[in-house]
Design an enzyme around this catalytic site. Structure first.
Site, PDB file in Angstrom:
ATOM      1  N   TYR A 130       0.861  -1.182   0.000  1.00 19.12           N
ATOM      2  CA  TYR A 130       0.000   0.000   0.000  1.00 19.12           C
ATOM      3  C   TYR A 130       0.898   1.231   0.000  1.00 19.12           C
ATOM      4  CZ  TYR A 130      -3.208   3.621   1.611  1.00 19.12           C
ATOM      5  OH  TYR A 130      -3.930   4.790   1.722  1.00 19.12           O
TER       6      TYR A 130
ATOM      7  N   HIS B 179      -4.683   5.167  -2.376  1.00 19.23           N
ATOM      8  CA  HIS B 179      -5.877   6.016  -2.439  1.00 19.23           C
ATOM      9  C   HIS B 179      -5.457   7.373  -2.971  1.00 19.23           C
ATOM     10  CE1 HIS B 179      -6.962   3.151   0.853  1.00 19.23           C
ATOM     11  NE2 HIS B 179      -8.068   3.113   0.155  1.00 19.23           N
TER      12      HIS B 179
END
Length: 164
Positions: A77, A115
């Protein structure tokens, strides 16, 4: 830039002694304040978190977290990737991202994601150049910034050499 003057972009690991550099960059780059867990995750990711230096000036960073998925596989991530505005367009973000993508390939990590705020068109275009695709939209992901929605961008990485 002086004629014939060579400027070198180099990457360095984040350690306890230089984590303040990452904190200062994040304050300058992002509208979000990161907690101690962010910095603990960044430090524990080892080679997956790097500071970028342009001619010995710290100008950018990538900070990742390694996540175990059900079944034991690992994915990466990208918590943050940023370069100070005056140093954008010089290949620094590309060098940071390629470093992490190369690590994923070498370590047979098949998935990397992040994100990004839905209105951050520059970031979306940047990641798409590297083969990331929008795989989800999350409403009200961010608090205290507008718009609060984000896209999830994911890249699935072809494995360099299958595990035997």
């Amino acid at each position: 830039m002086g004629a014939g003057r060579e400027f070198v972009i180099s990457l360095d690991g984040v350690r306890d002694k230089n984590v303040m550099q990452l904190k200062k960059l994040n304050t300058a780059l992002f509208p979000v304040r990161y907690n101690e867990k962010y910095y603990a995750d960044a430090l524990s990711s080892g080679e997956f978190t790097k500071l970028a230096y342009y001619s010995d000036i710290c100008v950018g960073s990538i900070a990742c977290r390694l996540e175990k998925k059900e079944g034991g596989s690992v994915r990466v991530y990208i918590m943050t990737l940023g370069v100070l505005a005056p140093y954008r367009g010089l290949g620094i973000g590309t060098k940071l991202l390629n470093h992490v993508l190369d690590l994923c390939s070498k370590q047979n990590i098949p998935e990397i994601y992040l994100h990004v705020q839905t209105n951050n068109e520059d970031a979306i275009a940047f990641y798409k150049k590297f083969g990331f695709e929008i795989t989800d939209t999350i409403q009200n992901y961010y608090t205290n910034i507008t718009p609060p929605d984000c896209y999830v961008l994911t890249k699935f990485i072809a494995q360099a050499h299958p595990k035997k």
